[in-house]
Write a protein that holds these residues in place. Structure first.
Motif, PDB file in Angstrom:
ATOM      1  N   VAL A 191       9.948   9.306   0.550  1.00 45.20           N
ATOM      2  CA  VAL A 191       8.529   9.060   0.780  1.00 45.20           C
ATOM      3  C   VAL A 191       7.740   9.016  -0.527  1.00 45.20           C
ATOM      4  O   VAL A 191       6.902   8.125  -0.732  1.00 45.20           O
ATOM      5  CB  VAL A 191       7.938  10.135   1.715  1.00 45.20           C
ATOM      6  N   PHE A 192       8.002   9.979  -1.431  1.00 42.23           N
ATOM      7  CA  PHE A 192       7.195  10.080  -2.645  1.00 42.23           C
ATOM      8  C   PHE A 192       7.918   9.588  -3.902  1.00 42.23           C
ATOM      9  O   PHE A 192       7.308   9.466  -4.950  1.00 42.23           O
ATOM     10  CB  PHE A 192       6.727  11.527  -2.852  1.00 42.23           C
ATOM     11  N   LYS A 197       6.604   2.298  -5.541  1.00 39.96           N
ATOM     12  CA  LYS A 197       5.936   3.348  -4.789  1.00 39.96           C
ATOM     13  C   LYS A 197       5.301   2.800  -3.507  1.00 39.96           C
ATOM     14  O   LYS A 197       4.813   1.666  -3.469  1.00 39.96           O
ATOM     15  CB  LYS A 197       4.853   4.005  -5.640  1.00 39.96           C
ATOM     16  N   ILE A 198       5.288   3.650  -2.477  1.00 43.61           N
ATOM     17  CA  ILE A 198       4.553   3.312  -1.254  1.00 43.61           C
ATOM     18  C   ILE A 198       3.058   3.372  -1.558  1.00 43.61           C
ATOM     19  O   ILE A 198       2.589   4.244  -2.292  1.00 43.61           O
ATOM     20  CB  ILE A 198       4.909   4.285  -0.122  1.00 43.61           C
ATOM     21  N   ASP A 200      -0.803   4.079  -1.855  1.00 44.71           N
ATOM     22  CA  ASP A 200      -1.627   5.267  -1.625  1.00 44.71           C
ATOM     23  C   ASP A 200      -2.347   5.186  -0.286  1.00 44.71           C
ATOM     24  O   ASP A 200      -2.526   6.195   0.400  1.00 44.71           O
ATOM     25  CB  ASP A 200      -2.661   5.423  -2.742  1.00 44.71           C
ATOM     26  N   LEU A 203       0.033   6.402   2.426  1.00 46.03           N
ATOM     27  CA  LEU A 203       0.384   7.822   2.410  1.00 46.03           C
ATOM     28  C   LEU A 203      -0.813   8.732   2.648  1.00 46.03           C
ATOM     29  O   LEU A 203      -0.683   9.778   3.293  1.00 46.03           O
ATOM     30  CB  LEU A 203       1.068   8.170   1.084  1.00 46.03           C
ATOM     31  N   THR A 204      -1.984   8.365   2.122  1.00 46.22           N
ATOM     32  CA  THR A 204      -3.152   9.214   2.369  1.00 46.22           C
ATOM     33  C   THR A 204      -3.491   9.257   3.861  1.00 46.22           C
ATOM     34  O   THR A 204      -3.855  10.302   4.396  1.00 46.22           O
ATOM     35  CB  THR A 204      -4.384   8.716   1.579  1.00 46.22           C
ATOM     36  N   ALA A 206      -1.284   8.573   6.357  1.00 43.80           N
ATOM     37  CA  ALA A 206      -0.156   9.149   7.087  1.00 43.80           C
ATOM     38  C   ALA A 206      -0.167  10.672   7.028  1.00 43.80           C
ATOM     39  O   ALA A 206       0.110  11.346   8.026  1.00 43.80           O
ATOM     40  CB  ALA A 206       1.157   8.610   6.527  1.00 43.80           C
ATOM     41  N   PHE A 207      -0.488  11.228   5.841  1.00 43.16           N
ATOM     42  CA  PHE A 207      -0.451  12.686   5.669  1.00 43.16           C
ATOM     43  C   PHE A 207      -1.828  13.335   5.740  1.00 43.16           C
ATOM     44  O   PHE A 207      -1.942  14.559   5.634  1.00 43.16           O
ATOM     45  CB  PHE A 207       0.222  13.033   4.332  1.00 43.16           C
ATOM     46  N   LYS A 211      -6.184  11.186  -2.041  1.00 46.31           N
ATOM     47  CA  LYS A 211      -5.363  10.329  -2.900  1.00 46.31           C
ATOM     48  C   LYS A 211      -4.803  11.095  -4.085  1.00 46.31           C
ATOM     49  O   LYS A 211      -3.679  10.830  -4.530  1.00 46.31           O
ATOM     50  CB  LYS A 211      -6.198   9.146  -3.389  1.00 46.31           C
ATOM     51  N   VAL A 214      -1.524  12.684  -3.155  1.00 42.36           N
ATOM     52  CA  VAL A 214      -0.451  11.689  -3.104  1.00 42.36           C
ATOM     53  C   VAL A 214      -0.002  11.313  -4.512  1.00 42.36           C
ATOM     54  O   VAL A 214       1.198  11.260  -4.801  1.00 42.36           O
ATOM     55  CB  VAL A 214      -0.909  10.440  -2.333  1.00 42.36           C
ATOM     56  N   GLN A 218       3.744  11.807  -6.030  1.00 42.19           N
ATOM     57  CA  GLN A 218       4.503  10.652  -6.518  1.00 42.19           C
ATOM     58  C   GLN A 218       4.881  10.786  -7.992  1.00 42.19           C
ATOM     59  O   GLN A 218       5.831  10.155  -8.448  1.00 42.19           O
ATOM     60  CB  GLN A 218       3.714   9.361  -6.292  1.00 42.19           C
TER      61      GLN A 218
END
Length: 226
Positions: A191-192, A197-198, A200, A203-204, A206-207, A211, A214, A218
């Motif tokens: 994930v990280f 990279k996925i 931001d 991920l911000t 999703a979790f 930022k 995240v 990462q």
């Protein structure tokens, strides 16, 4: 006529169940063994590998001698996985099984991860391990147990699981997996630590974090202990 439809429906369901069972694990071999080789000359391609001529097979094709050697646990997670799959024992090809040795420092862990192609059964040889797995959505139920030497625990195929050394001494475990090449996805690494990279934005949301959190995660080095 209605009874005919009934029997057809039963037959289709039975066939579907059979197909699902067939694809639930590695394919069953149709020969005694298929020692994997990299050279395609005169080889037969079976289950992702070329097979050596059975007449040329030797005992070394089914042998590995490294399980007595402790792994180097001087890393951020405090564990090391020594795999014994088809890459180490070519004779495992098509046999649907592999093993690992896992060494843990005090308070070291094998981080949350999954094996997409295998169920795992782990046996503790030394030390004390806190182990567990989480079921799939929507339940996300956590099963945990503290294991002592001689005790075993099963991690079902594909589910996130972990081991943590709760003791003040080193720990050692041996595990068997129901695939010649079970694969591993370490959650934090994937994930990280993905490349590239996925986003931001992904991920911000999703979790549900800022930022900056995240970006911090990462920027870490996610140790590939598996």
């Amino acid at each position: 006529m209605a009874s005919n439809y009934y029997f057809v429906t039963i037959a289709i369901l039975a066939l579907a169940s059979t197909v699902l069972l067939v694809h639930a694990s590695d394919p069953s071999p149709l020969q005694d063994f298929c020692v994997a080789v990299n050279d395609a000359v005169d080889g037969v391609f079976v289950n992702g590998k070329f097979c050596k001529d059975p007449k040329m097979a030797k005992a070394e094709d089914f042998f590995f001698s490294g399980f007595l050697t402790p792994g180097n646990t001087s890393n951020p997670v405090g564990s090391y996985v020594t795999p014994v799959n088809v890459m180490q024992i070519p004779g495992l090809n098509t046999l649907g099984i592999s093993m690992v040795r896992v060494d843990y420092t005090p308070y070291g862990q094998n981080p949350p991860h999954t094996h997409p192609r295998a169920t795992e059964i782990l046996v503790v040889l030394e030390g004390t391990l806190y182990v567990g797995f989480v079921t799939s959505n929507p339940e996300n139920r956590l099963f945990t147990k503290v294991l002592y030497p001689g005790e075993a625990f099963v991690f079902p195929v594909g589910l996130i699981h972990f081991q943590f050394n709760t003791g003040k001494t080193n720990a050692v475990a041996i595990a068997a997996l129901s695939s010649q090449n079970p694969g591993v996805i370490t959650i934090a690494n994937a994930v990280f630590g993905s490349n590239p990279k996925i986003s931001d934005d992904v991920l911000t949301k999703a979790f549900q974090v800022d930022k900056n959190v995240v970006d911090y995660l990462q920027a870490q080095f996610w140790w590939p202990n598996n």
